[in-house]
Every structure is written in structure tokens, then in C-alpha cells.
Design a protein around this motif. Sequence first.
Motif, PDB file in Angstrom:
ATOM      1  N   THR A  19      -0.361  -0.148  -1.340  1.00 34.79           N
ATOM      2  CA  THR A  19       0.398   1.084  -1.381  1.00 34.79           C
ATOM      3  C   THR A  19       0.273   1.582  -2.818  1.00 34.79           C
ATOM      4  OG1 THR A  19       2.476  -0.276  -0.184  1.00 34.79           O
ATOM      5  CG2 THR A  19       2.750   1.686  -1.426  1.00 34.79           C
ATOM      6  N   ARG A  20       0.010   1.273  -3.945  1.00 31.15           N
ATOM      7  CA  ARG A  20      -0.164   1.890  -5.158  1.00 31.15           C
ATOM      8  C   ARG A  20      -1.319   2.659  -5.034  1.00 31.15           C
ATOM      9  NH1 ARG A  20       3.204  -2.442  -7.389  1.00 31.15           N
ATOM     10  NH2 ARG A  20       1.131  -3.381  -7.898  1.00 31.15           N
ATOM     11  N   MET A  21      -2.256   1.709  -4.594  1.00 28.40           N
ATOM     12  CA  MET A  21      -3.835   2.252  -4.584  1.00 28.40           C
ATOM     13  C   MET A  21      -4.220   3.279  -3.539  1.00 28.40           C
ATOM     14  SD  MET A  21      -5.745  -1.544  -4.902  1.00 28.40           S
ATOM     15  CE  MET A  21      -7.205  -0.762  -4.567  1.00 28.40           C
ATOM     16  N   LEU A  22      -3.177   3.417  -2.375  1.00 29.23           N
ATOM     17  CA  LEU A  22      -3.654   4.370  -1.094  1.00 29.23           C
ATOM     18  C   LEU A  22      -4.024   5.751  -1.618  1.00 29.23           C
ATOM     19  CD1 LEU A  22      -4.022   4.512   1.660  1.00 29.23           C
ATOM     20  CD2 LEU A  22      -1.728   4.787   1.855  1.00 29.23           C
ATOM     21  N   PRO A  23      -3.250   6.449  -2.524  1.00 24.74           N
ATOM     22  CA  PRO A  23      -3.442   7.831  -2.678  1.00 24.74           C
ATOM     23  C   PRO A  23      -4.753   8.208  -3.220  1.00 24.74           C
ATOM     24  CG  PRO A  23      -1.436   7.351  -3.364  1.00 24.74           C
ATOM     25  CD  PRO A  23      -1.848   6.204  -2.861  1.00 24.74           C
ATOM     26  N   SER A  24      -5.260   7.313  -4.241  1.00 20.55           N
ATOM     27  CA  SER A  24      -6.461   7.511  -4.890  1.00 20.55           C
ATOM     28  C   SER A  24      -7.595   6.821  -3.918  1.00 20.55           C
ATOM     29  CB  SER A  24      -6.756   6.669  -6.242  1.00 20.55           C
ATOM     30  OG  SER A  24      -6.678   5.075  -5.804  1.00 20.55           O
ATOM     31  N   LEU A  25      -7.576   5.948  -3.059  1.00 19.35           N
ATOM     32  CA  LEU A  25      -8.498   5.511  -2.029  1.00 19.35           C
ATOM     33  C   LEU A  25      -8.557   6.487  -0.952  1.00 19.35           C
ATOM     34  CD1 LEU A  25      -7.165   1.966  -1.284  1.00 19.35           C
ATOM     35  CD2 LEU A  25      -9.412   2.686  -2.370  1.00 19.35           C
ATOM     36  N   LEU A  26      -7.757   7.379  -0.731  1.00 15.22           N
ATOM     37  CA  LEU A  26      -7.871   8.585   0.250  1.00 15.22           C
ATOM     38  C   LEU A  26      -8.654   9.737  -0.092  1.00 15.22           C
ATOM     39  CD1 LEU A  26      -4.222   8.345   2.138  1.00 15.22           C
ATOM     40  CD2 LEU A  26      -6.383   7.818   3.011  1.00 15.22           C
ATOM     41  N   THR A  27      -8.639   9.795  -1.623  1.00 16.87           N
ATOM     42  CA  THR A  27      -9.432  11.090  -1.887  1.00 16.87           C
ATOM     43  C   THR A  27     -10.926  10.686  -1.833  1.00 16.87           C
ATOM     44  OG1 THR A  27      -9.319   9.994  -4.489  1.00 16.87           O
ATOM     45  CG2 THR A  27      -7.546  11.534  -3.607  1.00 16.87           C
TER      46      THR A  27
END
Length: 129
Positions: A19-27
Motif C-alpha cells: 500500500t505504501r509502495m503503490l503510488p510510486s509503482l504506478l508512476t
Amino acid sequence: MPTLPVPPSWFPGHMMKFTRMLPSLLTKTDVVLEIRDSRLPLTSINRTLEGALQKWRRERGWDPNNSTRRIMNNGACERIIVLNKRDLVPQWGMEPFRNAMGKKFPDQQVMFASWQRPRDIRNLSELLT
């Protein structure tokens, strides 16, 4: 009276880390492959993931009020939902469900699959290439 043990968390550490990593993974991605359980296709939706994917699509230029309308082209933004364990749901319900999902969520591709069916794995592989 003895104390009861603490119940295990339904949200283990690896899920919190994701959940914490998701935003950077989506970029860093153009395609999201989401695996859900065919037996619970709607109740197995992850609300945190839904919110992050909506933000991802807006950042890629999609209209937040019309999921089929692109305001500007800021890169690919594909979402594929694989409903796994297709062998555990009745065949007669798959196509009506796929049609209903297509009407409600036109920006998502929905596919029923089972890891026990090599044809399903090939179909998914072809969809991704």
C-alpha cells in the motif's frame, strides 16, 4: 479469567508495505494486472487499490467524470482484471457478468481464468503482448 490471544491481522505487513509502495509503482507502469477471485468478483475489490488507480488514470489524462474520455494523452494506462479460479464458478454466469462489468467499468478489461487451464494462461499472455 485467562486473556485471549490477539487475533491475527487481516491486513498483514506485506499488504501494508505494498500500500505504501503503490503510488510510486504506478508512476513506472503502463499496465495494471489485477487478480481477483471469480467466486467473489465484487467483494474482492481492494478499495485502496481502486483509489490509487483512479488517481493514476487522472494523472495519465483521463477524465475523472467519464472513464472512457481522455482529456490529454500522458502515456498508456491499461487495466486488466483477471478473475481467477474460473473452474469454481458456473459457466453460464461468466458472460453476463463480463457484459455487466463492461457497461459499468468500460475502462477495464475483464478476463476469467484458471491456472489449471493452459489455454487461459496463453490467452492472458496474448492479451499482454
